[in-house]
Scaffold this motif. Structure first.
Motif, PDB file in Angstrom:
ATOM      1  N   VAL A  50      42.780  73.020 113.474  1.00 60.59           N
ATOM      2  CA  VAL A  50      43.829  73.646 114.287  1.00 60.59           C
ATOM      3  C   VAL A  50      44.555  72.603 115.119  1.00 60.59           C
ATOM      4  CG1 VAL A  50      44.185  75.133 116.298  1.00 60.59           C
ATOM      5  CG2 VAL A  50      42.904  75.986 114.358  1.00 60.59           C
ATOM      6  N   ILE A  51      43.807  71.688 115.735  1.00 57.40           N
ATOM      7  CA  ILE A  51      44.443  70.658 116.567  1.00 57.40           C
ATOM      8  C   ILE A  51      45.280  69.710 115.714  1.00 57.40           C
ATOM      9  CG2 ILE A  51      44.005  68.681 118.084  1.00 57.40           C
ATOM     10  CD1 ILE A  51      41.564  70.224 119.158  1.00 57.40           C
ATOM     11  N   TYR A  62      43.538  67.809 124.119  1.00 56.98           N
ATOM     12  CA  TYR A  62      43.160  68.402 122.834  1.00 56.98           C
ATOM     13  C   TYR A  62      42.817  67.330 121.802  1.00 56.98           C
ATOM     14  CZ  TYR A  62      45.180  72.345 125.221  1.00 56.98           C
ATOM     15  OH  TYR A  62      45.440  73.309 126.160  1.00 56.98           O
ATOM     16  N   LEU A  63      43.432  66.163 121.913  1.00 59.23           N
ATOM     17  CA  LEU A  63      43.057  65.076 121.006  1.00 59.23           C
ATOM     18  C   LEU A  63      41.630  64.606 121.273  1.00 59.23           C
ATOM     19  CD1 LEU A  63      46.385  63.011 120.972  1.00 59.23           C
ATOM     20  CD2 LEU A  63      45.517  64.556 119.203  1.00 59.23           C
ATOM     21  N   PHE A  64      41.233  64.569 122.553  1.00 57.81           N
ATOM     22  CA  PHE A  64      39.843  64.237 122.868  1.00 57.81           C
ATOM     23  C   PHE A  64      38.903  65.350 122.395  1.00 57.81           C
ATOM     24  CE2 PHE A  64      41.660  61.401 126.294  1.00 57.81           C
ATOM     25  CZ  PHE A  64      41.209  60.220 125.725  1.00 57.81           C
ATOM     26  N   LEU A  65      39.340  66.602 122.515  1.00 58.26           N
ATOM     27  CA  LEU A  65      38.543  67.724 122.012  1.00 58.26           C
ATOM     28  C   LEU A  65      38.376  67.615 120.496  1.00 58.26           C
ATOM     29  CD1 LEU A  65      37.092  70.412 122.382  1.00 58.26           C
ATOM     30  CD2 LEU A  65      39.316  71.552 122.331  1.00 58.26           C
ATOM     31  N   PHE A 109      26.413  59.388 115.685  1.00 58.20           N
ATOM     32  CA  PHE A 109      27.297  60.482 116.082  1.00 58.20           C
ATOM     33  C   PHE A 109      26.916  61.030 117.465  1.00 58.20           C
ATOM     34  CE2 PHE A 109      28.266  60.818 111.444  1.00 58.20           C
ATOM     35  CZ  PHE A 109      29.640  60.702 111.552  1.00 58.20           C
ATOM     36  N   SER A 110      25.628  60.976 117.816  1.00 55.69           N
ATOM     37  CA  SER A 110      25.211  61.416 119.152  1.00 55.69           C
ATOM     38  C   SER A 110      25.794  60.507 120.221  1.00 55.69           C
ATOM     39  CB  SER A 110      23.680  61.424 119.258  1.00 55.69           C
ATOM     40  OG  SER A 110      23.116  62.378 118.399  1.00 55.69           O
ATOM     41  N   ILE A 111      25.793  59.192 119.954  1.00 53.13           N
ATOM     42  CA  ILE A 111      26.387  58.234 120.894  1.00 53.13           C
ATOM     43  C   ILE A 111      27.894  58.442 120.992  1.00 53.13           C
ATOM     44  CG2 ILE A 111      26.912  55.777 121.205  1.00 53.13           C
ATOM     45  CD1 ILE A 111      24.092  55.167 120.241  1.00 53.13           C
ATOM     46  N   MET A 112      28.535  58.724 119.860  1.00 45.92           N
ATOM     47  CA  MET A 112      29.970  59.032 119.888  1.00 45.92           C
ATOM     48  C   MET A 112      30.236  60.266 120.747  1.00 45.92           C
ATOM     49  SD  MET A 112      31.287  58.431 116.000  1.00 45.92           S
ATOM     50  CE  MET A 112      30.857  56.959 115.079  1.00 45.92           C
ATOM     51  N   ASP A 113      29.381  61.272 120.600  1.00 48.75           N
ATOM     52  CA  ASP A 113      29.477  62.489 121.413  1.00 48.75           C
ATOM     53  C   ASP A 113      29.500  62.149 122.896  1.00 48.75           C
ATOM     54  OD1 ASP A 113      29.844  65.128 120.848  1.00 48.75           O
ATOM     55  OD2 ASP A 113      27.782  65.540 120.311  1.00 48.75           O
ATOM     56  N   SER A 114      28.543  61.309 123.303  1.00 49.78           N
ATOM     57  CA  SER A 114      28.433  60.924 124.703  1.00 49.78           C
ATOM     58  C   SER A 114      29.666  60.158 125.161  1.00 49.78           C
ATOM     59  CB  SER A 114      27.170  60.065 124.899  1.00 49.78           C
ATOM     60  OG  SER A 114      27.063  59.609 126.218  1.00 49.78           O
ATOM     61  N   GLY A 115      30.147  59.237 124.317  1.00 49.49           N
ATOM     62  CA  GLY A 115      31.336  58.463 124.665  1.00 49.49           C
ATOM     63  C   GLY A 115      32.583  59.328 124.799  1.00 49.49           C
ATOM     64  N   VAL A 116      32.716  60.322 123.911  1.00 55.48           N
ATOM     65  CA  VAL A 116      33.874  61.222 123.979  1.00 55.48           C
ATOM     66  C   VAL A 116      33.816  62.074 125.248  1.00 55.48           C
ATOM     67  CG1 VAL A 116      35.043  63.159 122.871  1.00 55.48           C
ATOM     68  CG2 VAL A 116      34.225  61.252 121.484  1.00 55.48           C
ATOM     69  N   LEU A 117      32.619  62.497 125.634  1.00 51.51           N
ATOM     70  CA  LEU A 117      32.482  63.276 126.875  1.00 51.51           C
ATOM     71  C   LEU A 117      32.919  62.447 128.081  1.00 51.51           C
ATOM     72  CD1 LEU A 117      29.099  65.154 126.272  1.00 51.51           C
ATOM     73  CD2 LEU A 117      31.387  66.165 126.392  1.00 51.51           C
ATOM     74  N   ILE A 143      44.948  56.654 123.326  1.00 53.81           N
ATOM     75  CA  ILE A 143      43.896  57.607 122.933  1.00 53.81           C
ATOM     76  C   ILE A 143      43.235  57.148 121.636  1.00 53.81           C
ATOM     77  CG2 ILE A 143      43.470  59.970 122.130  1.00 53.81           C
ATOM     78  CD1 ILE A 143      45.713  60.829 124.092  1.00 53.81           C
ATOM     79  N   ALA A 144      44.056  56.684 120.679  1.00 56.22           N
ATOM     80  CA  ALA A 144      43.513  56.171 119.413  1.00 56.22           C
ATOM     81  C   ALA A 144      42.631  54.946 119.654  1.00 56.22           C
ATOM     82  CB  ALA A 144      44.653  55.822 118.457  1.00 56.22           C
ATOM     83  N   MET A 145      43.038  54.080 120.580  1.00 65.65           N
ATOM     84  CA  MET A 145      42.247  52.886 120.901  1.00 65.65           C
ATOM     85  C   MET A 145      40.922  53.268 121.556  1.00 65.65           C
ATOM     86  SD  MET A 145      43.753  50.253 119.755  1.00 65.65           S
ATOM     87  CE  MET A 145      42.844  48.954 120.589  1.00 65.65           C
ATOM     88  N   ILE A 146      40.953  54.268 122.451  1.00 64.58           N
ATOM     89  CA  ILE A 146      39.707  54.740 123.080  1.00 64.58           C
ATOM     90  C   ILE A 146      38.765  55.306 122.026  1.00 64.58           C
ATOM     91  CG2 ILE A 146      38.742  56.503 124.610  1.00 64.58           C
ATOM     92  CD1 ILE A 146      41.262  56.170 126.365  1.00 64.58           C
ATOM     93  N   GLY A 147      39.308  56.143 121.125  1.00 60.74           N
ATOM     94  CA  GLY A 147      38.484  56.719 120.067  1.00 60.74           C
ATOM     95  C   GLY A 147      37.913  55.658 119.144  1.00 60.74           C
ATOM     96  N   SER A 148      38.726  54.681 118.777  1.00 65.08           N
ATOM     97  CA  SER A 148      38.260  53.589 117.907  1.00 65.08           C
ATOM     98  C   SER A 148      37.187  52.762 118.600  1.00 65.08           C
ATOM     99  CB  SER A 148      39.435  52.689 117.513  1.00 65.08           C
ATOM    100  OG  SER A 148      40.422  53.419 116.834  1.00 65.08           O
ATOM    101  N   GLY A 149      37.384  52.533 119.908  1.00 61.49           N
ATOM    102  CA  GLY A 149      36.389  51.776 120.673  1.00 61.49           C
ATOM    103  C   GLY A 149      35.055  52.489 120.749  1.00 61.49           C
ATOM    104  N   ILE A 150      35.088  53.803 120.942  1.00 59.35           N
ATOM    105  CA  ILE A 150      33.850  54.595 120.996  1.00 59.35           C
ATOM    106  C   ILE A 150      33.118  54.527 119.656  1.00 59.35           C
ATOM    107  CG2 ILE A 150      32.954  56.957 121.159  1.00 59.35           C
ATOM    108  CD1 ILE A 150      35.215  57.485 123.209  1.00 59.35           C
ATOM    109  N   ALA A 151      33.884  54.689 118.556  1.00 61.89           N
ATOM    110  CA  ALA A 151      33.275  54.637 117.223  1.00 61.89           C
ATOM    111  C   ALA A 151      32.708  53.255 116.920  1.00 61.89           C
ATOM    112  CB  ALA A 151      34.308  55.035 116.166  1.00 61.89           C
ATOM    113  N   ALA A 152      33.475  52.198 117.242  1.00 60.76           N
ATOM    114  CA  ALA A 152      33.023  50.824 116.974  1.00 60.76           C
ATOM    115  C   ALA A 152      31.771  50.495 117.782  1.00 60.76           C
ATOM    116  CB  ALA A 152      34.148  49.842 117.295  1.00 60.76           C
ATOM    117  N   LYS A 153      31.761  50.893 119.052  1.00 62.49           N
ATOM    118  CA  LYS A 153      30.591  50.633 119.903  1.00 62.49           C
ATOM    119  C   LYS A 153      29.347  51.304 119.324  1.00 62.49           C
ATOM    120  CE  LYS A 153      29.761  53.068 123.569  1.00 62.49           C
ATOM    121  NZ  LYS A 153      29.781  53.718 124.899  1.00 62.49           N
TER     122      LYS A 153
END
Length: 314
Positions: A50-51, A62-65, A109-117, A143-153
């Motif tokens: 939907v987003i 909503y992009l973070f959601l 994915f759990s660590i990504m969850d925490s980073g997104v929160l 926002i894309a850079m934050i998401g990429s950073g969370i995934a890379a970390k």
């Protein structure tokens, strides 16, 4: 001869465990598990789609959601194959490499969850502290850079865990405590010194969950300070109301995680049922409840669902 005996006793496979004391009723237990996984996978998939499809939701919140939905979908899909094989087919065996791969994806994915929160807490702070420049600060690129950073970390920090475990001999019990592979469970099984593994696991924990939770607390401290400085009571309530869904998501995520950590650290003599329930709550409840909470509390999500369904119908 002793070396040969040790080599012959090394385990290349592990036995997964369902819910202790309920082994005989696996088929009955599988019904709520299947329902919970179906709701989690369909709910997070629906929010993601939907987003992505509705351009009116292409805003920072909503992009973070959307990122949260992806990470929780990853957690659910990482555990789903072995959970269903144990509860539906009583197929408990898993190879070492498959187990280590599953462990990597679950924790990643759990660590990504925490980073997104944490990123969502930052988003709420900027929206409340500086609403006029909210969208100019949190641009799509940032926002894309934050998401990429969370995934890379997450990937970089977790990559070493399977490699460190792979070098160890597993010649103790090969029975795992859960229907999936978790690092705190696997690290107890090698018949060798696991000090390096434990220290690195603690380092990863502090660099991810530790820092993320600290930044979430700091963000909400600043949010509370900003809200209390507002002159209008209505404005204060409106600002706080935008944080309710995120606060629920944080509580739902961190409470079971802290409980599971406490059980592993201090509950060594606790019944196996306690370990099993805490692990299942930690991995299943957040992906199950978060789509429901955000759908109920966020009117824009409900409206977007309606628009997407209307376009599909016509």
């Amino acid at each position: 001869m002793e070396l040969l005996r040790n080599q012959s006793s090394l385990h290349s496979t592990f036995l997964l465990t369902g819910i202790p004391e309920l082994q005989a009723g696996n088929i009955g237990v599988s019904i709520p598990f299947c329902f919970a996984y179906a709701v989690a996978v369909l709910g997070n998939s629906a929010i993601f789609l939907v987003i992505v499809k509705d351009r009116s939701l292409h805003k920072p919140m909503y992009l973070f959601l959307c990122m949260l939905a992806v990470s929780e979908l990853g957690v659910s899909l990482s555990t789903l194959p072995t959970v269903l094989s144990v509860f539906l087919f009583d197929d408990r065996e898993i190879g070492l490499d498959a187990c280590l791969s599953q462990m990597f994806f679950i924790h990643c994915f759990s660590i990504m969850d925490s980073g997104v929160l944490w990123a969502m807490a930052l988003d709420r702070f900027i929206a409340i502290y500086n609403p006029l420049q909210y969208t100019t600060i949190l641009t799509n690129f940032r926002i894309a850079m934050i998401g990429s950073g969370i995934a890379a970390k997450s990937i970089i920090l977790l990559a070493a865990l399977p490699l460190l475990l792979r070098r160890l001999p597993f010649c103790r019990s090969n029975v795992l405590a859960h229907p999936y592979c978790l690092h705190p469970n696997l690290i107890r099984l090698p018949c060798a010194d696991t000090t390096v593994n434990s220290l690195y696991g603690l380092f990863v924990l502090l660099c991810t969950f530790g820092l993320d939770s600290l930044f979430i607390v700091l963000s909400y401290t600043m949010i509370l300070k900003t809200v209390l400085s507002m002159a209008s009571k209505e404005g204060r309530l409106k600002a706080l109301n935008t944080c309710v869904s995120h606060i629920c998501a944080v509580v739902i995520y961190y409470t079971p995680m802290i409980g599971l950590s406490m059980v592993y650290r201090f509950g060594k003599h606790a019944p196996p049922l306690v370990h099993s329930l805490m692990a299942n709550i930690y991995l299943l409840v957040p992906p199950l409840l978060n789509p429901i909470i955000y759908s109920i509390k966020t009117k824009e999500i409900l409206k977007a669902f309606g628009r997407v369904l209307h376009r599909k119908r016509f």
